[in-house]
Scaffold this motif. Structure first.
Motif, PDB file in Angstrom:
ATOM      1  N   PRO A 110       0.814  -1.223   0.000  1.00 54.39           N
ATOM      2  CA  PRO A 110       0.000   0.000   0.000  1.00 54.39           C
ATOM      3  C   PRO A 110       0.853   1.282   0.000  1.00 54.39           C
ATOM      4  O   PRO A 110       0.419   2.297  -0.543  1.00 54.39           O
ATOM      5  CB  PRO A 110      -0.806  -0.101   1.294  1.00 54.39           C
ATOM      6  N   ILE A 111       2.049   1.219   0.582  1.00 55.54           N
ATOM      7  CA  ILE A 111       2.903   2.412   0.613  1.00 55.54           C
ATOM      8  C   ILE A 111       3.280   2.854  -0.804  1.00 55.54           C
ATOM      9  O   ILE A 111       3.363   4.042  -1.087  1.00 55.54           O
ATOM     10  CB  ILE A 111       4.165   2.141   1.470  1.00 55.54           C
ATOM     11  N   VAL A 112       3.503   1.881  -1.682  1.00 55.55           N
ATOM     12  CA  VAL A 112       3.841   2.225  -3.069  1.00 55.55           C
ATOM     13  C   VAL A 112       2.660   2.952  -3.706  1.00 55.55           C
ATOM     14  O   VAL A 112       2.813   3.994  -4.332  1.00 55.55           O
ATOM     15  CB  VAL A 112       4.195   0.964  -3.891  1.00 55.55           C
ATOM     16  N   ARG A 113       1.486   2.409  -3.487  1.00 55.34           N
ATOM     17  CA  ARG A 113       0.295   3.054  -4.060  1.00 55.34           C
ATOM     18  C   ARG A 113       0.100   4.451  -3.494  1.00 55.34           C
ATOM     19  O   ARG A 113      -0.203   5.382  -4.220  1.00 55.34           O
ATOM     20  CB  ARG A 113      -0.946   2.203  -3.809  1.00 55.34           C
ATOM     21  N   GLU A 114       0.308   4.590  -2.188  1.00 59.52           N
ATOM     22  CA  GLU A 114       0.145   5.929  -1.591  1.00 59.52           C
ATOM     23  C   GLU A 114       1.179   6.910  -2.131  1.00 59.52           C
ATOM     24  O   GLU A 114       0.872   8.063  -2.382  1.00 59.52           O
ATOM     25  CB  GLU A 114       0.259   5.848  -0.071  1.00 59.52           C
ATOM     26  N   ALA A 115       2.409   6.406  -2.308  1.00 60.63           N
ATOM     27  CA  ALA A 115       3.471   7.289  -2.797  1.00 60.63           C
ATOM     28  C   ALA A 115       3.180   7.774  -4.216  1.00 60.63           C
ATOM     29  O   ALA A 115       3.588   8.858  -4.603  1.00 60.63           O
ATOM     30  CB  ALA A 115       4.819   6.559  -2.753  1.00 60.63           C
ATOM     31  N   PHE A 116       2.474   6.952  -4.988  1.00 67.86           N
ATOM     32  CA  PHE A 116       2.223   7.294  -6.402  1.00 67.86           C
ATOM     33  C   PHE A 116       0.870   7.960  -6.593  1.00 67.86           C
ATOM     34  O   PHE A 116       0.529   8.344  -7.700  1.00 67.86           O
ATOM     35  CB  PHE A 116       2.246   6.041  -7.280  1.00 67.86           C
TER      36      PHE A 116
END
Lengths: 202, 202
Positions: A110-116
Motif C-alpha cells: 500500500p505504501i507504493v500506491r500511496e506514494a504514487f
C-alpha cells in the motif's frame, strides 16, 4: 518475453532507432507506475511487450553503429550514441522490473500506491472492438482531448507500436490503445472502444 | 559526487522517500536529455547533484525497510517497495550516464541531437540574483505559466531540492530554478532571475 527469434542485421537509421527507444522508454515509465498503482496486469503486459521492442532496437542500433565505425575516430564519435541508447535501455529495464511485480503477483505494498497516488491522470489500455465508432477514424477528427479529456499516447497494432500518434493516424479494428486522462474520460473511451453508445456532454 | 559522508540511519517515512525518488528520477530524465541536446554542462551538473540525492534516499529507504521487517511476512510485503525504489535508482543512474557524456566532454554526436530535437520545450537552470524581482515572490503570484509561458519544475536551495514546487512556495535569493518553456519564455525568465527589466506583452 514469450518468443525468441534471432535478430538479424538490417541497415536502419540510427537516428530513428534512438528516437523510438527514447519515446518508448518514457511511455514505459508512465505505464509501469500506472500498472503498479492500479495493480493492472494488462498495462504490465504492455510494458513487457515494449521492453522486448527496446531490446530489439538496442541490438539493431549496436549492429548499425559497429558497421558505421571504420576507425578510432568514428568509434569515439559514435560512443555517445551507444551510451544514450544504453541509458534508454536501462530505463526500459527499470520499468519492466516494476511491471514484473504486478505480473508475478508479488503484490504492491500500500505504501507504493500511496506514494504514487498524486498521479491524477490514469492510464488505460483498451482494445478497439470491430463495432466501435473509433474504427477508421483519424485521431485528429476524433479530437478526444477536447471531447472527453483523453489523450491517446500509444497504439499497438499486433507487434507494431506507434508512440505519440499523429493527428492523421487512423484507428483500426483490434488496435490496442494506451490512453491517459481523467477517470471519467477514460471510462468513456473504454465504452467507445467496446462499441457502446457514449453521450458527450456539451 | 564531490563529497562523501557516511549516511546515517534516520527514521523517515518510506512513503515520502519513495515519492521523492520517483519525482526526482523523472525530472532527471528531462534534465539529462536537455543537457545532451543543448550540450549544457550546468544542466548536466544538476543531474549529478540529483543522482547523489537519489543514492542517499535509496540508502535511507533500505535501512528503514530493514528495520521495519520483523519476519518473513513483513519481508515479502516490503519487497515491492525495495523493487520500485531500485527501479527509480536505475532510472536516475541512466540519466546520470547521459549527463556524464556532457561533463566528460566526450561530445554529443549530431545524431543524438537530431533524435531528440522534437523536444520543443527547452529546460534551463538559472540562479536567482539578489536584485531579481523574483525574490520573495510566491510562485502562484508570479503566474509564470500565463505570463511568459514558463513552468518551474524544480528549485534547488543549496542542498535541498523542491521538485514540482507548489503555488505557495516562495522564491529566495540564490535559489537555482529549473524551468521548462518556449525558447522565448525561458530567456525572459533568465533575464528576470538576473535582475533585468522584462517587458511582458499584454
Amino acid at each position: 518475453m514469450t518468443h525468441l527469434e534471432k535478430i538479424r542485421y538490417k541497415p536502419i537509421s540510427v537516428k530513428k532507432i534512438l528516437r523510438e527507444m527514447k519515446d518508448i522508454s518514457e511511455v514505459m515509465i508512465d505505464l509501469a507506475y500506472s500498472a503498479a498503482l492500479f495493480n493492472n496486469a494488462d498495462l504490465a503486459r504492455e510494458v513487457m511487450e515494449l521492453e522486448e521492442r527496446v531490446d530489439t532496437l538496442s541490438y539493431l542500433l549496436n549492429m548499425n553503429a559497429m558497421i558505421a565505425a571504420r576507425d578510432a575516430g568514428d568509434a569515439e564519435a559514435l560512443i555517445s550514441i551507444l551510451t544514450v541508447a544504453a541509458a534508454t535501455n536501462e530505463i526500459s529495464d527499470a520499468a519492466a522490473d516494476i511491471a514484473k511485480l504486478v505480473l508475478l503477483e508479488i503484490g504492491i505494498h500500500p505504501i507504493v500506491r500511496e506514494a504514487f497516488r498524486r498521479i491524477e491522470e490514469q492510464l488505460i489500455r483498451v482494445v478497439v472492438k470491430p463495432g466501435s465508432k473509433l474504427v477508421n477514424k483519424r485521431i485528429g477528427d476524433l479530437d478526444l482531448a477536447a471531447q472527453i479529456g483523453v489523450d491517446i499516447i500509444a497504439i499497438r497494432r499486433v507487434k507494431k507500436w506507434i508512440i505519440d500518434p499523429k493527428d492523421d493516424e487512423v484507428i483500426r479494428e483490434n488496435d490496442v490503445l494506451i490512453a491517459r486522462g481523467s477517470p471519467m474520460g477514460i471510462e468513456k473511451l473504454r465504452a467507445m472502444a467496446e462499441g457502446k453508445e457514449v453521450v458527450i456532454e456539451e
